[in-house]
Structure formats: C-alpha cells, structure tokens
Motif scaffolding. Structure first.
Motif, mmCIF file in Angstrom:
data_model
loop_
_atom_site.group_PDB
_atom_site.id
_atom_site.type_symbol
_atom_site.label_atom_id
_atom_site.label_comp_id
_atom_site.label_asym_id
_atom_site.label_seq_id
_atom_site.Cartn_x
_atom_site.Cartn_y
_atom_site.Cartn_z
ATOM 1 N N VAL A 17 0.837 -1.203 0.000
ATOM 2 C CA VAL A 17 0.000 0.000 0.000
ATOM 3 C C VAL A 17 0.872 1.252 0.000
ATOM 4 C CG1 VAL A 17 -1.639 1.362 1.351
ATOM 5 C CG2 VAL A 17 -1.978 -1.110 1.100
ATOM 6 N N GLU A 18 1.864 1.299 0.876
ATOM 7 C CA GLU A 18 2.699 2.492 0.985
ATOM 8 C C GLU A 18 3.480 2.748 -0.311
ATOM 9 O OE1 GLU A 18 1.536 1.200 4.923
ATOM 10 O OE2 GLU A 18 2.502 0.116 3.278
ATOM 11 N N GLU A 19 4.061 1.702 -0.881
ATOM 12 C CA GLU A 19 4.786 1.855 -2.144
ATOM 13 C C GLU A 19 3.860 2.344 -3.243
ATOM 14 O OE1 GLU A 19 6.512 -1.881 -3.063
ATOM 15 O OE2 GLU A 19 8.019 -1.819 -1.464
ATOM 16 N N ALA A 20 2.648 1.796 -3.267
ATOM 17 C CA ALA A 20 1.690 2.170 -4.309
ATOM 18 C C ALA A 20 1.319 3.648 -4.219
ATOM 19 C CB ALA A 20 0.437 1.308 -4.200
ATOM 20 N N VAL A 21 1.000 4.113 -3.027
ATOM 21 C CA VAL A 21 0.620 5.519 -2.858
ATOM 22 C C VAL A 21 1.768 6.425 -3.282
ATOM 23 C CG1 VAL A 21 -0.020 7.299 -1.183
ATOM 24 C CG2 VAL A 21 -1.047 5.021 -1.039
ATOM 25 N N GLU A 22 2.989 6.041 -2.937
ATOM 26 C CA GLU A 22 4.152 6.864 -3.281
ATOM 27 C C GLU A 22 4.360 6.934 -4.788
ATOM 28 O OE1 GLU A 22 8.009 8.088 -4.370
ATOM 29 O OE2 GLU A 22 7.389 5.993 -4.568
ATOM 30 N N VAL A 23 4.316 5.789 -5.471
ATOM 31 C CA VAL A 23 4.603 5.789 -6.913
ATOM 32 C C VAL A 23 3.456 6.423 -7.702
ATOM 33 C CG1 VAL A 23 3.658 3.496 -7.478
ATOM 34 C CG2 VAL A 23 5.574 4.414 -8.783
ATOM 35 N N LEU A 77 -3.172 -6.547 -0.506
ATOM 36 C CA LEU A 77 -1.829 -5.990 -0.427
ATOM 37 C C LEU A 77 -1.412 -5.832 1.034
ATOM 38 C CD1 LEU A 77 -2.216 -3.051 -2.978
ATOM 39 C CD2 LEU A 77 -0.848 -5.109 -3.358
ATOM 40 N N PRO A 78 -0.136 -5.983 1.336
ATOM 41 C CA PRO A 78 0.336 -5.697 2.692
ATOM 42 C C PRO A 78 0.422 -4.197 2.934
ATOM 43 C CG PRO A 78 2.196 -6.295 1.285
ATOM 44 C CD PRO A 78 0.942 -6.492 0.459
ATOM 45 N N GLY A 79 0.336 -3.806 4.222
ATOM 46 C CA GLY A 79 0.499 -2.412 4.591
ATOM 47 C C GLY A 79 -0.809 -1.674 4.744
ATOM 48 N N GLY A 108 -5.909 -3.346 1.937
ATOM 49 C CA GLY A 108 -5.312 -3.637 0.651
ATOM 50 C C GLY A 108 -5.542 -2.566 -0.396
ATOM 51 N N GLY A 109 -6.018 -3.024 -1.564
ATOM 52 C CA GLY A 109 -6.247 -2.108 -2.677
ATOM 53 C C GLY A 109 -7.206 -0.988 -2.351
ATOM 54 N N ALA A 110 -8.155 -1.244 -1.472
ATOM 55 C CA ALA A 110 -9.096 -0.187 -1.079
ATOM 56 C C ALA A 110 -8.368 0.964 -0.398
ATOM 57 C CB ALA A 110 -10.175 -0.754 -0.162
ATOM 58 N N ASP A 111 -7.327 0.664 0.395
ATOM 59 C CA ASP A 111 -6.530 1.721 1.026
ATOM 60 C C ASP A 111 -5.831 2.572 -0.032
ATOM 61 O OD1 ASP A 111 -7.149 1.140 3.660
ATOM 62 O OD2 ASP A 111 -5.448 -0.212 3.933
ATOM 63 N N VAL A 112 -5.311 1.922 -1.065
ATOM 64 C CA VAL A 112 -4.626 2.647 -2.140
ATOM 65 C C VAL A 112 -5.601 3.557 -2.878
ATOM 66 C CG1 VAL A 112 -3.327 2.447 -4.299
ATOM 67 C CG2 VAL A 112 -2.925 0.812 -2.437
ATOM 68 N N ASP A 158 -14.801 -8.311 -1.553
ATOM 69 C CA ASP A 158 -13.621 -7.700 -2.176
ATOM 70 C C ASP A 158 -14.034 -6.718 -3.270
ATOM 71 O OD1 ASP A 158 -11.773 -9.024 -0.590
ATOM 72 O OD2 ASP A 158 -11.632 -10.737 -1.943
ATOM 73 N N VAL A 159 -14.987 -7.133 -4.088
ATOM 74 C CA VAL A 159 -15.463 -6.277 -5.175
ATOM 75 C C VAL A 159 -16.040 -4.982 -4.612
ATOM 76 C CG1 VAL A 159 -17.033 -6.073 -7.127
ATOM 77 C CG2 VAL A 159 -15.950 -8.281 -6.637
ATOM 78 N N VAL A 160 -16.945 -5.115 -3.656
ATOM 79 C CA VAL A 160 -17.631 -3.947 -3.110
ATOM 80 C C VAL A 160 -16.659 -3.010 -2.398
ATOM 81 C CG1 VAL A 160 -19.320 -3.188 -1.398
ATOM 82 C CG2 VAL A 160 -19.865 -5.089 -2.931
ATOM 83 N N ALA A 161 -15.709 -3.572 -1.638
ATOM 84 C CA ALA A 161 -14.789 -2.731 -0.862
ATOM 85 C C ALA A 161 -13.956 -1.831 -1.759
ATOM 86 C CB ALA A 161 -13.875 -3.618 -0.011
ATOM 87 N N VAL A 162 -13.412 -2.368 -2.829
ATOM 88 C CA VAL A 162 -12.525 -1.567 -3.675
ATOM 89 C C VAL A 162 -13.316 -0.594 -4.550
ATOM 90 C CG1 VAL A 162 -12.316 -3.126 -5.667
ATOM 91 C CG2 VAL A 162 -10.363 -1.714 -4.977
ATOM 92 N N ILE A 163 -14.532 -0.958 -4.938
ATOM 93 C CA ILE A 163 -15.360 -0.034 -5.714
ATOM 94 C C ILE A 163 -15.840 1.112 -4.827
ATOM 95 C CG2 ILE A 163 -17.494 0.232 -7.050
ATOM 96 C CD1 ILE A 163 -15.234 -1.262 -8.501
ATOM 97 N N ARG A 164 -16.213 0.803 -3.599
ATOM 98 C CA ARG A 164 -16.584 1.864 -2.657
ATOM 99 C C ARG A 164 -15.444 2.858 -2.464
ATOM 100 N NH1 ARG A 164 -20.953 1.577 0.840
ATOM 101 N NH2 ARG A 164 -22.096 -0.386 0.951
ATOM 102 N N ALA A 165 -14.214 2.343 -2.486
ATOM 103 C CA ALA A 165 -13.045 3.190 -2.254
ATOM 104 C C ALA A 165 -12.692 4.056 -3.457
ATOM 105 C CB ALA A 165 -11.850 2.326 -1.867
ATOM 106 N N GLY A 166 -13.287 3.754 -4.619
ATOM 107 C CA GLY A 166 -13.065 4.619 -5.769
ATOM 108 C C GLY A 166 -12.575 3.965 -7.035
ATOM 109 N N ALA A 167 -12.330 2.645 -7.020
ATOM 110 C CA ALA A 167 -11.912 1.965 -8.252
ATOM 111 C C ALA A 167 -13.023 2.021 -9.292
ATOM 112 C CB ALA A 167 -11.543 0.513 -7.965
ATOM 113 N N ARG A 168 -12.634 2.076 -10.569
ATOM 114 C CA ARG A 168 -13.607 2.203 -11.665
ATOM 115 C C ARG A 168 -14.017 0.861 -12.244
ATOM 116 N NH1 ARG A 168 -16.551 6.360 -12.240
ATOM 117 N NH2 ARG A 168 -16.749 5.886 -14.454
ATOM 118 N N GLY A 169 -13.341 -0.205 -11.841
ATOM 119 C CA GLY A 169 -13.691 -1.496 -12.395
ATOM 120 C C GLY A 169 -13.023 -2.620 -11.638
ATOM 121 N N TYR A 170 -13.419 -3.852 -11.974
ATOM 122 C CA TYR A 170 -12.892 -5.020 -11.271
ATOM 123 C C TYR A 170 -12.929 -6.192 -12.242
ATOM 124 C CZ TYR A 170 -12.185 -8.066 -7.145
ATOM 125 O OH TYR A 170 -11.687 -8.934 -6.210
ATOM 126 N N VAL A 171 -11.761 -6.763 -12.509
ATOM 127 C CA VAL A 171 -11.677 -7.947 -13.362
ATOM 128 C C VAL A 171 -10.860 -9.002 -12.647
ATOM 129 C CG1 VAL A 171 -11.933 -6.665 -15.515
ATOM 130 C CG2 VAL A 171 -9.635 -7.037 -14.588
#
Length: 228
Positions: free
Chosen positions: A43-49, A64-66, A71-75, A103-116
């Motif tokens: 998570v931390e590496e992702a936010v930074e990059v 993801l760790p961190g 996971g991805g929802a934090d990012v 998993d699908v709902v958590a990351v979409i709630r966080a702002g992701a535009r899609g899930y495959v």
C-alpha cells in the motif's frame, strides 16, 4: 501518433507484475501503446509511486500488505485526489484472483472504476485498461451485480417501472442488463443465442432510446433503477 497509456502495476508478487507487463506489451504491439511508469508491492509503495508518476490508470490488486489492512481499497482511497499527467483523475482497475462480493464492493466503494479477475485474457485486459482510463466502468461478467450492494440495493428488490424502461423491448432489456453488467458483445451474443451484429443493433437502439452516450452511463442508469 497515439499517446501511450501510462500504467502503474500494483501487486505484491514481483513475478506476476513482470508477467502482466510482458503480456500487455505484446497485446499492445498492434494497438494502443502502453508505457509502464511504475510498480509497487505494498500500500505504501503504491501511494508513493502513484503520487509521483501520476499515471492514467492503475492496475490494482485488492490484497496488499500495509496500510490499514484493507489492501487495494486503502490505495484507491489514499489516491482519490491525484490527477494524471493529462489532468484527469487517476483511474483504478482492480485485478484479482478473488471474485468474492466483499472484495469487489470494498474496492469499488473506495473509488476503483472497475474489477476484473486474473483469468482475463491480455487483449481483454488491455481493452479494460483503455476503457477505465477513458472513464468507463468495467467488470468481469457476473461481478457487476455485487456492486449493487455498494449502492444500497436490497437483495431481490424489484425496480419500479418507469417511462424510460417502457421504451425498451423485452429483448432490448435483456441486452441492456448484460451490457450493464460488463459483458462483452460476443458474450451477450452467446448468452442470448443471437449474432454479435444483432447485439450491436440492440445496444445502439437502447442508447438512443435512453439518450445515453456509452456503457458507463448505461451501467449507472441500470444501477440507479436496480435492474442488474
């Protein structure tokens, strides 16, 4: 010359990231060029990059760790206000082995535009990245229904009939629901035992009758009426 699609890959398995890069570069060789501007395994590496590189789209694993353990929802949540170099919001496409509703709902709630899911082909993944970068919502078939939970729809709740829905024929409604769920034209054709050309005709008719411009608007329209 078409500007390359600037992509960041976020996954905690380095070999998987390398494989995705190779597969997408091969798929992109005859179409939209892709430029991988960064990768991350936490998570931390992702936010930074993401903050540093400001890509067009992020290919995001949901586990993801961190971070706060989400996971991805934090990012997605941490990078919600980041714009790409082109001045558009950085879009997130979740890519996961999991097809669990939570998993699908958590990351979409966080702002992701899609899930495959990771069973997707390289060509379909490239098209999904292009569509998400353009602002569309993209889901693997049969996953879009989970997103209804994020909009507060109760299971089994029946949508109210409205004048717009009444404009569609029974077959157009069937096509509309499948397209809104993320099915590709060939998948709709197989599901309904009709030709791809017939699917294209129905989709054009649906968009025209509902005065919509694209699949993203159609998905939003269907979700608002709890039709998925």
């Amino acid at each position: 010359m078409t500007a390359p699609l600037r992509v960041v890959i976020v996954d905690d398995h380095r070999m998987f990231r390398a494989g995705v890069r190779a597969e997408l570069l091969e798929a992109a060789s005859a179409g939209t060029p892709v430029e991988f501007v960064g990768e991350a395994g936490s998570v931390e590496e992702a936010v930074e990059v993401i903050t540093r590189e400001r890509p067009d789209v992020v290919l995001l694993d949901v586990h993801l760790p961190g971070g706060d353990g989400r996971g991805g929802a934090d990012v997605a949540r941490a990078c919600a206000g980041v714009d790409s170099n082109a001045g558009e919001p950085v879009r997130m496409l979740a890519l996961s082995v999991s097809d669990a509703a939570e998993d699908v709902v958590a990351v979409i709630r966080a702002g992701a535009r899609g899930y495959v899911t990771k069973t997707i082909s390289p060509d379909d993944l490239l098209r999904a990245l292009e569509r998400v970068a353009a602002g569309d919502a993209v889901f693997s078939p049969r996953l879009a229904g989970f997103v209804l939970d994020a909009f507060g729809a109760a299971a089994g709740e029946v949508a109210e009939v409205d004048e717009e829905l009444d404009k569609l024929s029974a077959r157009e409604r069937e096509v509309m629901r499948l397209i809104a769920r993320g099915y590709q034209y060939k998948e709709v054709a197989k599901e309904l035992f009709i030709s791809v050309k017939t699917v294209e005709t129905h989709v054009s008719n649906v968009l025209r009758k509902l005065q919509l411009s694209n699949r993203h608007e159609l998905t939003s329209w269907a979700m608002a009426r709890r039709l998925l």
